[in-house]
Scaffold this motif. Structure first.
Motif, PDB file in Angstrom:
ATOM      1  N   MET A  71       0.845  -1.187   0.000  1.00  0.00           N
ATOM      2  CA  MET A  71       0.000   0.000   0.000  1.00  0.00           C
ATOM      3  C   MET A  71       0.885   1.244   0.000  1.00  0.00           C
ATOM      4  O   MET A  71       1.852   1.326   0.730  1.00  0.00           O
ATOM      5  CB  MET A  71      -0.905  -0.021   1.225  1.00  0.00           C
ATOM      6  N   ARG A  72       0.523   2.185  -0.822  1.00  0.00           N
ATOM      7  CA  ARG A  72       1.307   3.422  -0.915  1.00  0.00           C
ATOM      8  C   ARG A  72       0.854   4.423   0.136  1.00  0.00           C
ATOM      9  O   ARG A  72      -0.316   4.491   0.478  1.00  0.00           O
ATOM     10  CB  ARG A  72       1.164   4.026  -2.295  1.00  0.00           C
ATOM     11  N   ALA A  73       1.792   5.232   0.585  1.00  0.00           N
ATOM     12  CA  ALA A  73       1.512   6.272   1.577  1.00  0.00           C
ATOM     13  C   ALA A  73       1.513   7.628   0.878  1.00  0.00           C
ATOM     14  O   ALA A  73       1.981   7.767  -0.259  1.00  0.00           O
ATOM     15  CB  ALA A  73       2.558   6.241   2.675  1.00  0.00           C
ATOM     16  N   GLU A  74       0.993   8.625   1.561  1.00  0.00           N
ATOM     17  CA  GLU A  74       0.892   9.973   0.980  1.00  0.00           C
ATOM     18  C   GLU A  74       2.239  10.498   0.511  1.00  0.00           C
ATOM     19  O   GLU A  74       2.315  11.199  -0.500  1.00  0.00           O
ATOM     20  CB  GLU A  74       0.280  10.930   2.002  1.00  0.00           C
ATOM     21  N   GLN A  75       3.322  10.158   1.208  1.00  0.00           N
ATOM     22  CA  GLN A  75       4.642  10.664   0.818  1.00  0.00           C
ATOM     23  C   GLN A  75       5.136  10.054  -0.495  1.00  0.00           C
ATOM     24  O   GLN A  75       6.124  10.494  -1.050  1.00  0.00           O
ATOM     25  CB  GLN A  75       5.676  10.475   1.933  1.00  0.00           C
ATOM     26  N   ASP A  76       4.423   9.045  -1.015  1.00  0.00           N
ATOM     27  CA  ASP A  76       4.773   8.451  -2.304  1.00  0.00           C
ATOM     28  C   ASP A  76       4.234   9.255  -3.482  1.00  0.00           C
ATOM     29  O   ASP A  76       4.473   8.902  -4.633  1.00  0.00           O
ATOM     30  CB  ASP A  76       4.230   7.018  -2.393  1.00  0.00           C
ATOM     31  N   PHE A  77       3.505  10.336  -3.188  1.00  0.00           N
ATOM     32  CA  PHE A  77       2.866  11.127  -4.228  1.00  0.00           C
ATOM     33  C   PHE A  77       3.234  12.600  -4.096  1.00  0.00           C
ATOM     34  O   PHE A  77       3.514  13.082  -3.010  1.00  0.00           O
ATOM     35  CB  PHE A  77       1.342  10.991  -4.143  1.00  0.00           C
ATOM     36  N   PHE A  78       3.209  13.297  -5.225  1.00  0.00           N
ATOM     37  CA  PHE A  78       3.428  14.737  -5.240  1.00  0.00           C
ATOM     38  C   PHE A  78       2.120  15.390  -5.666  1.00  0.00           C
ATOM     39  O   PHE A  78       1.615  15.122  -6.758  1.00  0.00           O
ATOM     40  CB  PHE A  78       4.556  15.112  -6.200  1.00  0.00           C
ATOM     41  N   PHE A  79       1.556  16.214  -4.805  1.00  0.00           N
ATOM     42  CA  PHE A  79       0.333  16.948  -5.088  1.00  0.00           C
ATOM     43  C   PHE A  79       0.741  18.300  -5.672  1.00  0.00           C
ATOM     44  O   PHE A  79       1.258  19.155  -4.960  1.00  0.00           O
ATOM     45  CB  PHE A  79      -0.489  17.157  -3.812  1.00  0.00           C
ATOM     46  N   CYS A  80       0.524  18.483  -6.958  1.00  0.00           N
ATOM     47  CA  CYS A  80       0.942  19.698  -7.653  1.00  0.00           C
ATOM     48  C   CYS A  80      -0.247  20.645  -7.767  1.00  0.00           C
ATOM     49  O   CYS A  80      -1.239  20.331  -8.437  1.00  0.00           O
ATOM     50  CB  CYS A  80       1.469  19.331  -9.037  1.00  0.00           C
ATOM     51  N   TYR A  81      -0.144  21.811  -7.140  1.00  0.00           N
ATOM     52  CA  TYR A  81      -1.211  22.819  -7.187  1.00  0.00           C
ATOM     53  C   TYR A  81      -0.881  23.964  -8.131  1.00  0.00           C
ATOM     54  O   TYR A  81      -1.594  24.943  -8.185  1.00  0.00           O
ATOM     55  CB  TYR A  81      -1.458  23.378  -5.778  1.00  0.00           C
ATOM     56  N   ASN A  82       0.212  23.853  -8.887  1.00  0.00           N
ATOM     57  CA  ASN A  82       0.675  24.910  -9.774  1.00  0.00           C
ATOM     58  C   ASN A  82       0.512  24.447 -11.224  1.00  0.00           C
ATOM     59  O   ASN A  82       1.200  23.521 -11.674  1.00  0.00           O
ATOM     60  CB  ASN A  82       2.148  25.208  -9.443  1.00  0.00           C
ATOM     61  N   ALA A  83      -0.373  25.103 -11.978  1.00  0.00           N
ATOM     62  CA  ALA A  83      -0.635  24.708 -13.364  1.00  0.00           C
ATOM     63  C   ALA A  83       0.600  24.854 -14.243  1.00  0.00           C
ATOM     64  O   ALA A  83       0.829  24.041 -15.144  1.00  0.00           O
ATOM     65  CB  ALA A  83      -1.796  25.516 -13.935  1.00  0.00           C
ATOM     66  N   ARG A  84       1.404  25.857 -13.995  1.00  0.00           N
ATOM     67  CA  ARG A  84       2.631  26.047 -14.776  1.00  0.00           C
ATOM     68  C   ARG A  84       3.613  24.910 -14.518  1.00  0.00           C
ATOM     69  O   ARG A  84       4.243  24.393 -15.448  1.00  0.00           O
ATOM     70  CB  ARG A  84       3.276  27.393 -14.465  1.00  0.00           C
ATOM     71  N   LEU A  85       3.744  24.510 -13.251  1.00  0.00           N
ATOM     72  CA  LEU A  85       4.624  23.387 -12.912  1.00  0.00           C
ATOM     73  C   LEU A  85       4.092  22.103 -13.529  1.00  0.00           C
ATOM     74  O   LEU A  85       4.854  21.299 -14.072  1.00  0.00           O
ATOM     75  CB  LEU A  85       4.759  23.241 -11.393  1.00  0.00           C
ATOM     76  N   MET A  86       2.795  21.875 -13.472  1.00  0.00           N
ATOM     77  CA  MET A  86       2.203  20.679 -14.070  1.00  0.00           C
ATOM     78  C   MET A  86       2.522  20.625 -15.563  1.00  0.00           C
ATOM     79  O   MET A  86       2.935  19.589 -16.079  1.00  0.00           O
ATOM     80  CB  MET A  86       0.687  20.672 -13.849  1.00  0.00           C
ATOM     81  N   GLY A  87       2.366  21.747 -16.267  1.00  0.00           N
ATOM     82  CA  GLY A  87       2.682  21.795 -17.687  1.00  0.00           C
ATOM     83  C   GLY A  87       4.150  21.506 -17.954  1.00  0.00           C
ATOM     84  O   GLY A  87       4.498  20.788 -18.895  1.00  0.00           O
ATOM     85  N   PHE A  88       5.021  22.057 -17.124  1.00  0.00           N
ATOM     86  CA  PHE A  88       6.462  21.821 -17.240  1.00  0.00           C
ATOM     87  C   PHE A  88       6.768  20.337 -17.079  1.00  0.00           C
ATOM     88  O   PHE A  88       7.537  19.758 -17.853  1.00  0.00           O
ATOM     89  CB  PHE A  88       7.199  22.657 -16.180  1.00  0.00           C
ATOM     90  N   LEU A  89       6.173  19.714 -16.067  1.00  0.00           N
ATOM     91  CA  LEU A  89       6.417  18.288 -15.830  1.00  0.00           C
ATOM     92  C   LEU A  89       5.908  17.445 -16.993  1.00  0.00           C
ATOM     93  O   LEU A  89       6.591  16.522 -17.444  1.00  0.00           O
ATOM     94  CB  LEU A  89       5.768  17.849 -14.513  1.00  0.00           C
ATOM     95  N   LYS A  90       4.745  17.774 -17.519  1.00  0.00           N
ATOM     96  CA  LYS A  90       4.195  17.027 -18.660  1.00  0.00           C
ATOM     97  C   LYS A  90       5.085  17.175 -19.888  1.00  0.00           C
ATOM     98  O   LYS A  90       5.329  16.201 -20.597  1.00  0.00           O
ATOM     99  CB  LYS A  90       2.770  17.484 -18.964  1.00  0.00           C
ATOM    100  N   ARG A  91       5.567  18.386 -20.141  1.00  0.00           N
ATOM    101  CA  ARG A  91       6.459  18.617 -21.289  1.00  0.00           C
ATOM    102  C   ARG A  91       7.764  17.842 -21.151  1.00  0.00           C
ATOM    103  O   ARG A  91       8.435  17.571 -22.145  1.00  0.00           O
ATOM    104  CB  ARG A  91       6.753  20.113 -21.461  1.00  0.00           C
ATOM    105  N   ASN A  92       8.120  17.515 -19.916  1.00  0.00           N
ATOM    106  CA  ASN A  92       9.359  16.785 -19.662  1.00  0.00           C
ATOM    107  C   ASN A  92       9.118  15.292 -19.445  1.00  0.00           C
ATOM    108  O   ASN A  92       9.954  14.591 -18.877  1.00  0.00           O
ATOM    109  CB  ASN A  92      10.110  17.410 -18.486  1.00  0.00           C
TER     110      ASN A  92
END
Length: 57
Positions: free
Chosen positions: A1-22
């Protein structure tokens, strides 16, 4: 079972776009229950953290 620290909650649309582009894919997108702010959930990894650090420069 995964814990919360296994995930990154991204609240920044610009950062999300950057991560997707990469080449990163998010697991899901949702609204925070109390604030109503949209977030994108990414599986945490050292590669993801390196890109977040690069974005934050």
């Amino acid at each position: 079972m995964r814990a919360e620290q296994d995930f990154f909650f991204c609240y920044n649309a610009r950062l999300m776009g950057f991560l997707k582009r990469n080449g990163f894919s998010y697991i899901c997108s949702a609204l925070h229950e109390k604030s109503g702010n949209r977030f994108w959930l990414f599986p945490r990894s050292t590669e993801l953290q390196a890109q977040i650090d690069c974005f934050n420069g």
